[in-house]
Scaffold this active site. Structure first.
Site, PDB file in Angstrom:
ATOM      1  N   SER A 153      -0.500 -42.817   5.154  1.00  0.00           N
ATOM      2  CA  SER A 153      -1.255 -42.172   6.245  1.00  0.00           C
ATOM      3  C   SER A 153      -2.766 -42.270   6.118  1.00  0.00           C
ATOM      4  CB  SER A 153      -0.888 -40.699   6.315  1.00  0.00           C
ATOM      5  OG  SER A 153       0.189 -40.545   7.184  1.00  0.00           O
ATOM      6  N   LYS A 209      -4.560 -43.895   8.828  1.00  0.00           N
ATOM      7  CA  LYS A 209      -4.724 -43.304  10.167  1.00  0.00           C
ATOM      8  C   LYS A 209      -6.184 -43.173  10.595  1.00  0.00           C
ATOM      9  CE  LYS A 209      -0.192 -41.128  10.433  1.00  0.00           C
ATOM     10  NZ  LYS A 209       0.632 -40.121   9.795  1.00  0.00           N
ATOM     11  N   TYR A 226       2.333 -50.618  12.964  1.00  0.00           N
ATOM     12  CA  TYR A 226       2.168 -49.335  12.266  1.00  0.00           C
ATOM     13  C   TYR A 226       2.763 -49.387  10.844  1.00  0.00           C
ATOM     14  CZ  TYR A 226       2.895 -44.448  11.028  1.00  0.00           C
ATOM     15  OH  TYR A 226       2.912 -43.253  10.353  1.00  0.00           O
ATOM     16  N   TYR A 280      -2.472 -32.886   6.498  1.00  0.00           N
ATOM     17  CA  TYR A 280      -1.264 -32.407   7.165  1.00  0.00           C
ATOM     18  C   TYR A 280      -1.411 -30.920   7.507  1.00  0.00           C
ATOM     19  CZ  TYR A 280       0.463 -36.656   4.824  1.00  0.00           C
ATOM     20  OH  TYR A 280       0.628 -37.928   4.363  1.00  0.00           O
ATOM     21  N   VAL A 340       1.640 -40.279   1.940  1.00  0.00           N
ATOM     22  CA  VAL A 340       2.832 -39.996   1.143  1.00  0.00           C
ATOM     23  C   VAL A 340       3.019 -40.985  -0.012  1.00  0.00           C
ATOM     24  CG1 VAL A 340       4.100 -38.760   2.953  1.00  0.00           C
ATOM     25  CG2 VAL A 340       4.362 -41.243   2.740  1.00  0.00           C
TER      26      VAL A 340
END
Ligand code: GLU
Length: 305
Positions: A61, A64, A189, A241, A259
């Site tokens: 992530s 992102k 992705y 998160y 993660v």
């Protein structure tokens, strides 16, 4: 600084036992939960490292904010804001019910999977291979590391098992938020999440966000300062998160976790920090990584608040 980093690792190493490595992407379950490394880039580009700082792991992530950046660079703020909002969700990264309201663009956040998947569609390129290749080039440039590549094993593992992301993408399509072929978007992705990096790479990327888009070592302005402000603000509210509020209190800097066990922390105008420790807490954040950042933040007074 090297001594400080070694002390922080020694002090926080016990927290690697408090978590478990991610296993919902089977390939990630092979990580060693005892790995622990840190790298800091500061003072005009000097770097300081300790522990397993050169170990590779997948960015997950932490890509992102870079997907968001490329969408902003390619399409501008108005188009990005029209597709994906900026409100914190307080929900897990892969949540379907990220808002109690209807599925609407303003209820999707760029740091959760649905938002990042949607933003892949805004990256320029005639095909999703081209979009991904432009994203990889930007990551390589920010990390000043042309060797960065996709970890094919993790990519295949994620593609094979990523039904929740597939479902999220079909929801976005059902609600008219994305139009392209779902498999093509997800390939972009999944590849993006599977880029191999190490703590040093993350620290260098963070240092660019910390310096308002400028690589102060080469003097190159990689992107406009307004986008650094945008992304750093989103990271403060949503980068860790549904643990972002506690992290803001205890550490107090924009940061993004993945993660794979990485954390990228941005100390505006001061430093970029990269950490790797794959044992995760129940929110998906690196247990020892967060403790190390808490300790560094206290020691060096890093909080922006
Ligand atoms: N590739 C992961 C997924 O989509 C990223 C999740 C994360 O690091 O939070 O499930």
């Amino acid at each position: 600084m090297n001594n400080l980093l070694n002390n922080v690792l020694n002090k926080c190493r016990e927290y690697t036992k408090n978590g478990t490595v991610a296993s919902y992407i089977p390939e990630l379950a092979k990580s060693n939960p005892e790995d622990f490394g840190i790298c800091v880039v500061a003072d005009g580009g000097s770097f300081y490292c300790a522990g397993d700082f050169s170990k590779s792991f997948t960015i997950q992530s932490i890509i992102k904010p870079i997907i968001l950046l490329l969408a902003l660079l390619d399409k501008g703020e108005e188009k990005v804001r029209a597709l994906v909002g900026v409100e914190a969700t307080g929900k897990p990264f892969d949540a379907f019910n990220y808002s109690d309201q209807a599925l609407k663009c303003e209820n999707i956040n760029p740091m959760i999977n649905a938002g990042a998947i949607a933003l892949c569609t805004l990256i320029n390129g005639d095909s999703y291979e081209e979009k991904f290749s432009r994203l990889l080039s930007l990551v390589r440039k920010m990390a000043d590391n042309p060797q960065l590549e996709v970890n094919q094993d993790v990519y295949i593992s994620e593609k094979t098992t990523g039904n929740k992301n597939r479902a999220l993408a079909y929801m976005l399509k059902a609600y008219g938020m994305i139009g392209d072929n779902v498999d093509d978007i997800l390939d972009c992705y999944f590849s993006a999440c599977s880029i191999n990096v190490n703590s040093f790479d993350l620290a260098k990327i963070a240092f660019i966000f910390a310096n308002k888009g400028k690589n102060i070592i080469t003097g190159e302005q990689i992107f406009d300062e307004k986008y650094a402000r945008y992304i750093n603000a989103v990271l403060v509210t949503s980068g860790m998160y549904d643990g972002s509020g506690e992290f803001a209190l205890d550490v107090g800097v924009p940061a993004k976790s993945g993660v794979g066990g990485g954390i990228m922390a941005i100390v505006p105008n001061r430093m970029g920090i990269g950490i790797y420790s794959p044992a995760l807490d129940n929110k998906g954040n690196s247990c020892a990584g967060i403790k190390a950042l808490e300790s560094l933040s206290k020691e060096l007074e890093l909080s922006i608040f």
